[in-house]
Enzyme design. Sequence first.
Site, PDB file in Angstrom:
ATOM      1  N   CYS A  42      -1.625   2.866 -34.872  1.00 19.47           N
ATOM      2  CA  CYS A  42      -1.375   2.147 -36.124  1.00 19.47           C
ATOM      3  C   CYS A  42      -2.684   1.710 -36.766  1.00 19.47           C
ATOM      4  O   CYS A  42      -2.805   1.671 -37.974  1.00 19.47           O
ATOM      5  CB  CYS A  42      -0.483   0.946 -35.849  1.00 19.47           C
ATOM      6  SG  CYS A  42      -1.151  -0.151 -34.601  1.00 19.47           S
ATOM      7  N   GLU A  98       5.746  -5.388 -35.954  1.00 21.04           N
ATOM      8  CA  GLU A  98       4.391  -4.816 -36.014  1.00 21.04           C
ATOM      9  C   GLU A  98       4.571  -3.377 -36.466  1.00 21.04           C
ATOM     10  O   GLU A  98       5.058  -2.536 -35.705  1.00 21.04           O
ATOM     11  CB  GLU A  98       3.724  -4.860 -34.622  1.00 21.04           C
ATOM     12  CG  GLU A  98       3.554  -6.263 -34.049  1.00 21.04           C
ATOM     13  CD  GLU A  98       2.384  -7.020 -34.671  1.00 21.04           C
ATOM     14  OE1 GLU A  98       1.544  -6.407 -35.352  1.00 21.04           O
ATOM     15  OE2 GLU A  98       2.324  -8.257 -34.470  1.00 21.04           O
TER      16      GLU A  98
HETATM   17  P1  NAD Z   1      10.047   4.418 -35.170  1.00 19.70           P
HETATM   18  O1  NAD Z   1      10.189   3.316 -36.151  1.00 19.70           O
HETATM   19  O2  NAD Z   1      10.603   5.745 -35.517  1.00 19.70           O
HETATM   20  O3  NAD Z   1      10.705   4.021 -33.762  1.00 19.70           O
HETATM   21  C1  NAD Z   1      10.307   2.879 -33.051  1.00 19.70           C
HETATM   22  C2  NAD Z   1      11.410   2.457 -32.100  1.00 19.70           C
HETATM   23  O4  NAD Z   1      12.545   2.028 -32.860  1.00 19.70           O
HETATM   24  C3  NAD Z   1      11.926   3.562 -31.175  1.00 19.70           C
HETATM   25  O5  NAD Z   1      12.093   3.016 -29.886  1.00 19.70           O
HETATM   26  C4  NAD Z   1      13.268   3.928 -31.790  1.00 19.70           C
HETATM   27  O6  NAD Z   1      14.199   4.443 -30.860  1.00 19.70           O
HETATM   28  C5  NAD Z   1      13.723   2.591 -32.304  1.00 19.70           C
HETATM   29  N1  NAD Z   1      14.733   2.628 -33.379  1.00 19.70           N
HETATM   30  C6  NAD Z   1      14.991   3.630 -34.256  1.00 19.70           C
HETATM   31  N2  NAD Z   1      15.978   3.253 -35.102  1.00 19.70           N
HETATM   32  C7  NAD Z   1      16.338   1.997 -34.756  1.00 19.70           C
HETATM   33  C8  NAD Z   1      17.296   1.068 -35.280  1.00 19.70           C
HETATM   34  N3  NAD Z   1      18.064   1.349 -36.335  1.00 19.70           N
HETATM   35  N4  NAD Z   1      17.390  -0.146 -34.687  1.00 19.70           N
HETATM   36  C9  NAD Z   1      16.592  -0.471 -33.638  1.00 19.70           C
HETATM   37  N5  NAD Z   1      15.685   0.376 -33.105  1.00 19.70           N
HETATM   38  C10 NAD Z   1      15.545   1.592 -33.662  1.00 19.70           C
HETATM   39  O7  NAD Z   1       8.483   4.484 -34.861  1.00 19.70           O
HETATM   40  P2  NAD Z   1       7.702   5.595 -34.025  1.00 19.70           P
HETATM   41  O8  NAD Z   1       7.692   6.850 -34.846  1.00 19.70           O
HETATM   42  O9  NAD Z   1       8.191   5.623 -32.640  1.00 19.70           O
HETATM   43  O10 NAD Z   1       6.225   4.960 -33.970  1.00 19.70           O
HETATM   44  C11 NAD Z   1       5.234   5.200 -34.911  1.00 19.70           C
HETATM   45  C12 NAD Z   1       5.121   4.031 -35.866  1.00 19.70           C
HETATM   46  O11 NAD Z   1       4.815   2.844 -35.138  1.00 19.70           O
HETATM   47  C13 NAD Z   1       3.988   4.199 -36.850  1.00 19.70           C
HETATM   48  O12 NAD Z   1       4.416   3.797 -38.133  1.00 19.70           O
HETATM   49  C14 NAD Z   1       2.923   3.239 -36.335  1.00 19.70           C
HETATM   50  O13 NAD Z   1       2.035   2.778 -37.306  1.00 19.70           O
HETATM   51  C15 NAD Z   1       3.769   2.146 -35.793  1.00 19.70           C
HETATM   52  N6  NAD Z   1       2.992   1.352 -34.848  1.00 19.70           N
HETATM   53  C16 NAD Z   1       2.627   0.058 -35.174  1.00 19.70           C
HETATM   54  C17 NAD Z   1       1.845  -0.702 -34.306  1.00 19.70           C
HETATM   55  C18 NAD Z   1       1.420  -2.109 -34.635  1.00 19.70           C
HETATM   56  O14 NAD Z   1       1.031  -2.847 -33.728  1.00 19.70           O
HETATM   57  N7  NAD Z   1       1.460  -2.521 -35.889  1.00 19.70           N
HETATM   58  C19 NAD Z   1       1.446  -0.147 -33.091  1.00 19.70           C
HETATM   59  C20 NAD Z   1       1.815   1.161 -32.800  1.00 19.70           C
HETATM   60  C21 NAD Z   1       2.609   1.892 -33.678  1.00 19.70           C
END
Ligand code: NAD
Length: 482
Positions: free
Chosen positions: A268, A234
Amino acid sequence: MTVPAPRELPVCNPRTGEPDCRIPVIGPAGIAALAVRLRANQMAWAAAGPAHRAEVVKAWSARLLAQPGPVLDALSVDTGRHLLALQEMNALRGMVAGNAALATTALVEPPERPSMTPGIHAQSQLVPYGLIGVISPWNFPFLLSMLDTIPALLAGCAVIVKPSEVTPRFIAPLMASLAEFPELAGVCSFITGDGSTGAALIRAVDGICFTGSVATGRKVAAACAEQFIPAFLELGGKDPAIVLASADPDRAAATVLRASVQATGQACQSIERVYVDARIRDEFLARLIAHAEAVSLNWPDSRRGQVGPLIFSRQAEIIAAQLADAVTKGARIETGGVIERHGGGYWLRPTVVTSVNHTMTLMSEETFGPVLPVMSFRDPGEAVQLANDSVYGLSAAVFGDEAQALAVARQLVAGAVSINDGALTTEVFDVDKNAFRLSGLGASRMGASGLLRFVRKKALLIQRGRAKDMHALEENASTDGG
Ligand code: NAD
């Protein structure tokens, strides 16, 4: 051999900018030990059946919501906001009730039935994945940690959750709350850490639910492919709102503003592009600016005002860069547009931008802030073309006469469209929806499929006639297989 103490990470407070907390970064060895423990308990959890699991999860959630204090306080510090933290937690009630009701119907194995092949009868066994990993982002740390965890638990899986390192304070009190329910704590655990912890988690589980950015989602999908495990992704969005000529300009402006500015735009599904019919553009814009200028910050009193701080300071740089790019290319900031510093945090008032076009990053890349770029269109066909001109396809909104709005909505490339409202996916958890294009991958996390994606179907095929013997393989046997 002694396991080295985990490295620690500082965590900043969004209201003060101070690194006032540290978390251990759990590594592969810690995850492996936890996975062994949870997997050992998962078999009994799966065997206990959906009704029992629902009872346990309901009892825990009722207890947590009756005494939300420790988790709520930590979540408020994590996110710099109070009301939304409370709403995040309260959403658990409906999420648990809805999934528990679905679990007792959707997870019931169908009765034995004759297959289409004469003499052969079939039973279906639903086999949950043993251990699911949930990786969540910082914008709704509690809600987005629970949205996949609850159905996975109800489906009979064990779950390890890795919330964002930006907002980890709520983890310790949440673990304390789980510890009061040992059966649940035996199959569900939260770990602290950064991307390296998330990457290590992928190597320890049987499936991943990831919510976060497209950039990280790509890495997660590749790592899951390497492990040959399913990835439910997501990701981000650039949600458009279309305001048709038949819409009430004032109502549409007020609603679009709320759906964009909620959570300081750090959602999001927040509206990040607005397309308005040229015939009502001036009136709509005037109302939008007036409503935007009436909004106040939750500063200095966190219990007053509507807009909280940006949770992640790096987001301020992204927003400022997008606004600068737009202005350089001819955009006009009608109101807002300045990142303000208060008490060490980063703040942005609702920002309305005009004279925008799709060459600007403000119109093509996720902003994740309370920014509303407005363009006009001549006819609904042009509105659809503009709205669909995006790499994302998360959700959208259409305002106007309901029949006209629905006709437009059906042409949009998005997983959910709110009609005469915005961002309704934050309120509705029981209707299936997929994320289109780069906004995600895999089965809907809502509705029955949200549960069913955690079980595999095993076919038990029973021969009640005469099983074929070697005669069936004889070259000159009759072609009916006899
Ligand atoms: P991010 O992708 O930077 O991080 C998300 C998670 O992934 C964190 O817990 C992080 O530690 C982890 N992570 C980072 N690198 C990783 C790797 N290589 N392998 C596994 N895990 C890893 O996202 P963010 O900045 O925390 O959140 C914001 C983003 O989330 C925005 O793009 C937003 O649109 C999206 N979002 C989507 C939804 C949805 O339902 N579609 C909901 C909320 C937020």
